[in-house]
Design a protein around this motif. Structure first.
Motif, PDB file in Angstrom:
ATOM      1  N   LEU A 170     -35.910 -61.052   6.538  1.00  0.00           N
ATOM      2  CA  LEU A 170     -35.365 -60.893   7.565  1.00  0.00           C
ATOM      3  C   LEU A 170     -33.703 -61.111   6.765  1.00  0.00           C
ATOM      4  O   LEU A 170     -32.852 -60.316   7.429  1.00  0.00           O
ATOM      5  CB  LEU A 170     -35.424 -61.785   9.335  1.00  0.00           C
ATOM      6  CG  LEU A 170     -36.865 -61.401   9.578  1.00  0.00           C
ATOM      7  CD1 LEU A 170     -36.603 -62.965  11.080  1.00  0.00           C
ATOM      8  CD2 LEU A 170     -36.214 -60.432  10.568  1.00  0.00           C
ATOM      9  N   VAL A 171     -33.784 -62.351   6.173  1.00  0.00           N
ATOM     10  CA  VAL A 171     -32.745 -62.184   5.676  1.00  0.00           C
ATOM     11  C   VAL A 171     -31.874 -61.133   4.345  1.00  0.00           C
ATOM     12  O   VAL A 171     -30.382 -61.254   4.463  1.00  0.00           O
ATOM     13  CB  VAL A 171     -32.707 -63.737   4.319  1.00  0.00           C
ATOM     14  CG1 VAL A 171     -31.421 -63.867   3.227  1.00  0.00           C
ATOM     15  CG2 VAL A 171     -33.053 -65.111   5.183  1.00  0.00           C
ATOM     16  N   ARG A 173     -32.842 -58.013   5.237  1.00  0.00           N
ATOM     17  CA  ARG A 173     -31.885 -56.833   6.416  1.00  0.00           C
ATOM     18  C   ARG A 173     -30.895 -57.458   6.744  1.00  0.00           C
ATOM     19  O   ARG A 173     -29.463 -56.406   6.655  1.00  0.00           O
ATOM     20  CB  ARG A 173     -32.553 -57.488   7.350  1.00  0.00           C
ATOM     21  CG  ARG A 173     -34.294 -55.847   7.231  1.00  0.00           C
ATOM     22  CD  ARG A 173     -35.005 -55.878   8.299  1.00  0.00           C
ATOM     23  NE  ARG A 173     -34.275 -55.390   9.160  1.00  0.00           N
ATOM     24  CZ  ARG A 173     -34.174 -54.519  10.469  1.00  0.00           C
ATOM     25  NH1 ARG A 173     -35.738 -53.837   9.903  1.00  0.00           N
ATOM     26  NH2 ARG A 173     -33.132 -54.155  10.942  1.00  0.00           N
ATOM     27  N   GLN A 174     -30.087 -58.266   6.319  1.00  0.00           N
ATOM     28  CA  GLN A 174     -29.137 -59.153   7.542  1.00  0.00           C
ATOM     29  C   GLN A 174     -28.153 -59.158   5.579  1.00  0.00           C
ATOM     30  O   GLN A 174     -26.981 -58.506   5.523  1.00  0.00           O
ATOM     31  CB  GLN A 174     -28.802 -60.466   7.184  1.00  0.00           C
ATOM     32  CG  GLN A 174     -29.452 -60.781   9.224  1.00  0.00           C
ATOM     33  CD  GLN A 174     -29.845 -62.324   9.888  1.00  0.00           C
ATOM     34  OE1 GLN A 174     -28.976 -63.131   8.612  1.00  0.00           O
ATOM     35  NE2 GLN A 174     -29.603 -62.716  10.966  1.00  0.00           N
ATOM     36  N   ARG A 178     -24.562 -56.536   6.116  1.00  0.00           N
ATOM     37  CA  ARG A 178     -23.436 -56.844   5.255  1.00  0.00           C
ATOM     38  C   ARG A 178     -22.581 -56.594   4.510  1.00  0.00           C
ATOM     39  O   ARG A 178     -21.604 -56.205   4.535  1.00  0.00           O
ATOM     40  CB  ARG A 178     -23.599 -58.484   5.350  1.00  0.00           C
ATOM     41  CG  ARG A 178     -22.109 -59.081   5.738  1.00  0.00           C
ATOM     42  CD  ARG A 178     -22.204 -60.490   4.721  1.00  0.00           C
ATOM     43  NE  ARG A 178     -22.927 -61.564   5.944  1.00  0.00           N
ATOM     44  CZ  ARG A 178     -23.759 -62.264   5.709  1.00  0.00           C
ATOM     45  NH1 ARG A 178     -23.416 -63.199   4.403  1.00  0.00           N
ATOM     46  NH2 ARG A 178     -24.641 -63.371   6.668  1.00  0.00           N
TER      47      ARG A 178
END
Length: 184
Positions: A170-171, A173-174, A178
């Motif tokens: 998840l991190v 992907r974020q 960004r």
């Protein structure tokens, strides 16, 4: 093929030990640990030296179990696995490229500096995880009941591994989103 068998036996190991203790003397369960040690030795893999050290220590634990007919050496195997993974991941931080970077490059061969820094940080997180998980594995081996030991090492630890992997995904992907927008 051998590594698949090693991984399957390692994953099932706490449950097998838990279900067998009380029915089978620990010295006979040492044969399972002996088999894991031999399989690790034969499997070798990319980290041959580390695999061989784990195999040797597994064989020593098996010998201690057979000699003493006590379950403690059997219950120390998850500690050994965590220590070995810590050694592999930790040495990759020192020597490079990190384990996580090598895995990332399978999908993204041209990993940029930002990606390399991220994979280094993730490798550090995994090292921290192996320290904590190995410490809890040791604590359950020394002071917990066999039921608690099996529950932690055969279920909870795997849940924590999955949670860490999902959280990292998840991190990542974020961060990628960004980075794609040009933000740091």
């Amino acid at each position: 093929m051998r590594w698949a068998l090693v991984l399957a036996l390692t994953a099932a190991y706490p449950l097998i030990v838990y279900l067998s203790l009380g029915h089978i003397e620990p010295r006979y369960l040492a044969l399972l640990l002996l088999a894991l040690g031999v399989l690790r030795w034969l499997a070798g893999g990319a980290q041959v030296v580390q695999a061989r050290w784990v195999a040797v220590v597994a064989l020593l634990l098996a010998g201690g179990t057979a000699l003493l007919n006590q379950s403690l050496p059997l219950k120390l195997y998850p500690v050994l696995v965590n220590f070995a993974l810590l050694a592999v991941f930790g040495l990759s931080l020192w020597r490079g490229p990190t384990v996580v970077e090598r895995i990332a490059r399978l999908q993204e061969p041209d990993l940029d500096a930002r990606g390399q820094a991220y994979t280094r940080r993730v490798t550090q997180v995994w090292c921290g995880f192996f320290v904590l998980n190995g410490g809890l594995a040791l604590a359950t081996a020394l002071w917990a009941t066999e039921k608690v030991w099996a529950l932690y090492n055969g279920l909870i630890a795997y849940g924590l591994i999955g949670t860490l992997m999902a959280g990292e995904w998840l991190v990542r992907r974020q961060l990628r989103a960004r980075w794609a927008r040009g933000q740091a």
